[in-house]
Design an enzyme around this catalytic site. Structure first.
Site, mmCIF file in Angstrom:
data_model
loop_
_atom_site.group_PDB
_atom_site.id
_atom_site.type_symbol
_atom_site.label_atom_id
_atom_site.label_comp_id
_atom_site.label_asym_id
_atom_site.label_seq_id
_atom_site.Cartn_x
_atom_site.Cartn_y
_atom_site.Cartn_z
ATOM 1 C CE LYS A 163 -1.638 3.005 2.207
ATOM 2 N NZ LYS A 163 -1.409 4.439 1.906
ATOM 3 N N GLY A 219 7.224 5.585 7.781
ATOM 4 C CA GLY A 219 6.400 6.795 7.846
ATOM 5 C C GLY A 219 6.647 7.509 9.156
ATOM 6 C CB SER A 220 4.672 10.075 10.888
ATOM 7 O OG SER A 220 3.442 9.385 10.969
ATOM 8 N N GLY A 262 3.474 5.106 13.067
ATOM 9 C CA GLY A 262 4.217 3.893 13.413
ATOM 10 C C GLY A 262 3.714 3.279 14.711
ATOM 11 C CD GLU A 302 13.894 2.365 9.177
ATOM 12 O OE1 GLU A 302 14.051 1.141 9.172
ATOM 13 O OE2 GLU A 302 14.539 3.155 9.894
ATOM 14 C CB CYS A 345 13.457 9.504 7.615
ATOM 15 S SG CYS A 345 14.006 8.313 6.426
ATOM 16 C CD GLU A 385 10.768 13.364 10.806
ATOM 17 O OE1 GLU A 385 9.681 12.813 11.062
ATOM 18 O OE2 GLU A 385 11.705 12.794 10.224
HETATM 19 P P1 ADP Z 1 3.976 10.854 6.132
HETATM 20 O O1 ADP Z 1 4.045 11.817 7.251
HETATM 21 O O2 ADP Z 1 5.266 10.538 5.491
HETATM 22 O O3 ADP Z 1 2.853 11.051 5.183
HETATM 23 P P2 ADP Z 1 2.476 8.803 7.432
HETATM 24 O O4 ADP Z 1 2.977 8.108 8.624
HETATM 25 O O5 ADP Z 1 1.301 9.704 7.569
HETATM 26 O O6 ADP Z 1 3.744 9.503 6.870
HETATM 27 O O7 ADP Z 1 2.147 7.760 6.272
HETATM 28 C C1 ADP Z 1 3.025 6.747 5.878
HETATM 29 C C2 ADP Z 1 2.211 5.634 5.256
HETATM 30 O O8 ADP Z 1 1.334 5.103 6.241
HETATM 31 C C3 ADP Z 1 1.305 6.068 4.097
HETATM 32 O O9 ADP Z 1 1.263 5.048 3.128
HETATM 33 C C4 ADP Z 1 -0.033 6.239 4.766
HETATM 34 O O10 ADP Z 1 -1.130 6.105 3.889
HETATM 35 C C5 ADP Z 1 -0.001 5.093 5.758
HETATM 36 N N1 ADP Z 1 -0.921 5.263 6.890
HETATM 37 C C6 ADP Z 1 -1.374 6.399 7.446
HETATM 38 N N2 ADP Z 1 -2.233 6.138 8.446
HETATM 39 C C7 ADP Z 1 -2.341 4.792 8.546
HETATM 40 C C8 ADP Z 1 -3.074 3.891 9.382
HETATM 41 N N3 ADP Z 1 -3.873 4.327 10.335
HETATM 42 N N4 ADP Z 1 -2.919 2.574 9.184
HETATM 43 C C9 ADP Z 1 -2.094 2.102 8.224
HETATM 44 N N5 ADP Z 1 -1.390 2.899 7.394
HETATM 45 C C10 ADP Z 1 -1.503 4.229 7.544
#
Ligand code: ADP
Length: 498
Positions: A180, A233-234, A238, A255, A289, A390
């Site tokens: 995804k 991601g964030s 995470g 990560e 990151c 960050e």
């Molecule tokens: P960024 O700040 O880089 O956008 P996010 O942590 O918001 O990072 O998103 C990183 C990934 O995690 C994206 O693919 C996002 O769609 C997915 N994501 C965001 N929220 C959720 C969730 N509740 N469950 C699973 N995946 C998620």
């Protein structure tokens, strides 16, 4: 085939077919340098699509896991060759959907190429261990076995590299996967998937669902047929991922964020350090990151460094990444731009000195994109929020310090631990920094960015949960160890007792 500059409607990839989302909803992929430009429309998938994708991955698992690893690797090798052939086209697609300059998107595709070749090579290695048994007439060994169905959730800042970091080790180890990608950069994942499909990946081995986090990401975490999850991601999301994986004991790799530092000692090659701090701070518009959002400079050279660094930051050309003169692209989206603007205000309120930048760019050349000036704060206190949190944008905080020990404590006194760097000509300081900086990656005389695919990548503290991406370290996440004993003594032998 993806045709450059022609917006089109894309589909999910499930069981080897491009299929529409069962909910029928779409999401737009727009160019962050010019939001009038529609790059394409992608499915806004839901839990029904995820279920179908996971079912396909589960059904394909046995066949793929029994395919010899060198044969799996041959498909990856062919995919790498397709990526090489289409590198320029894919880099241009990526700049249009993500904004970073063409030199960097070429680098991103190159990283996917490197990772794909590396993992193709691993297909003929994937070594286990043989070791003497403590008992006579008995063999002892261990082998890697596939871990199952992998759920892979990726961010937008490395739209092809990061999906490849996860897919390639997952696939070569014999897992099947549901990927995804981030909602802002689906096209690069489409391009990667197309390469794997064309290379001959069997149906169901890799499935891709496009869509947002809550609707298309969260159902992956809840699905009982998913055995392992890798997320980049964030830190905030995470934590949600980690909690969602816990009830069913899914193996989970996280990560997350960083607050990386470049330390510049009095004895450093200053011009080299300035080049490094500019690249580390403003490369990818600071949206890495591993971005160097803190630069700590020893007081003997602080003024000189600051003056030159500010002048260089001010002169960076900001614009559309497809323009060869552009040195820094836009922020990815409106939300990221507002985060940057919010932190600029926080820095001003904290009484850091705003030395250059600090504004959104809204003149005619920039009005249609999410552009922000390269921004430098000087004379920062390491405890300020702009030095602790960050930002993920083009904002660098300069922190003066007295001694080497002060630099180490400034560097380590943050919640994150991804990457750190020191510029010095003093071998003792270089080696001590390598030992004492509490990050997963340490550079000497190079900026905080620039990871290579055959070495482990990841961090400590709130950056990661102990697993590593890249290199053979990735195989440790995407495979399970199976331990094998054969007793050929023809009698009962009791370990630890006989
Ligand atoms: P960024 O700040 O880089 O956008 P996010 O942590 O918001 O990072 O998103 C990183 C990934 O995690 C994206 O693919 C996002 O769609 C997915 N994501 C965001 N929220 C959720 C969730 N509740 N469950 C699973 N995946 C998620």
């Amino acid at each position: 085939m993806a045709t450059a500059f022609a917006p089109r409607v894309y589909k999910n990839f499930i069981n080897g077919e491009w299929v529409e989302s069962c909910g029928g909803k779409g999401m737009e992929n727009r160019n962050p340098a010019n939001r009038d430009e529609l790059v394409g429309t992608f499915p806004a998938s839901n839990s029904g699509d995820v279920s179908a994708a996971v079912d396909a991955a589960r059904a394909a698992f046995r066949g793929w896991s029994l395919t010899p690893a060198p044969k799996r690797a041959e498909i990856l090798f062919r995919a790498a060759e397709i990526l090489v052939r289409r590198k320029e086209e894919f880099a241009r697609d990526m700049t249009r959907e993500m904004g970073k300059v063409l030199a960097e998107t070429r680098g991103d595709v190159q990283e996917a190429i490197d990772m794909t070749y590396l993992m193709a090579g691993e297909g003929r290695r994937m070594f286990g261990h043989t070791t003497p048994s403590e008992l006579p007439n008995k063999t002892a060994s261990s082998v890697r076995v596939p871990a199952g169905v992998a759920g892979l959730i990726t961010p937008w800042n490395f739209p092809m590299a990061i999906p490849s970091w996860k897919c390639m080790p997952a696939l070569v180890c014999g897992n099947t996967a549901v990927l995804k990608p981030a909602e802002d950069t689906p096209l690069s994942t489409f391009n990667l998937t197309q390469a794997l499909d064309e290379a001959g990946l069997p149906a169901g081995v890799l499935n891709v669902v496009f869509g947002d986090g809550p609707d298309a990401g969260a159902p992956i975490l809840k699905n009982l047929q998913v055995d392992l999850v890798s997320f980049t991601g964030s830190t905030e999301i995470g934590r949600i991922v980690s909690e969602a994986c816990a009830p069913t004991f899914k193996k989970c790799h996280l990560e997350m964020g960083g607050k990386n530092i470049i330390v510049v000692m009095d004895d450093a090659n200053l011009d080299l350090a300035i080049d490094g701090a500019l690249w580390g701070g403003f490369g990818t518009t600071g949206q890495r990151c591993t971005a160097a959002s803190r630069v700590a400079v020893q007081k003997g050279v602080y003024r000189h460094f600051a003056e030159k660094f500010i002048a260089r930051a001010k002169s960076l050309k900001v614009g559309d990444g497809l323009d060869p003169d552009t040195q820094m692209g836009p922020c990815i989206n409106e939300q990221q731009l507002s985060t940057v603007m919010k932190y600029v205000q926080i820095g001003i309120d904290e009484r850091a000195k705003l030395a250059t930048g600090g504004h959104r760019l809204e003149d005619a050349a920039h009005a249609k994109g999410w552009f922000h000036e390269p921004t430098v704060f000087t004379d920062c206190d390491p405890q300020m929020r702009i030095c602790q949190e960050e930002i993920f944008g083009p904002v660098v905080s300069l922190i003066p310090f007295d001694t080497f020990d002060d630099a180490l404590s400034i560097a380590n006194n943050v919640r994150y631990g991804l990457s750190a760097s020191i510029y010095t000509r003093n071998i003792n300081h270089a080696l001590q920094a390598q030992r004492d900086l509490e990050t997963g990656i340490v550079y000497v005389n190079a900026p905080t960015i620039g990871a290579e695919v055959h070495l482990p990548f990841g961090g400590t503290k709130n950056t990661g949960n102990g697993h590593r991406e890249s290199g053979t370290a990735a195989l440790d996440f995407y495979s399970d160890w199976k331990t094998l004993y054969i007793d050929f003594s023809d009698r009962l032998q009791r370990a630890q007792i006989d």
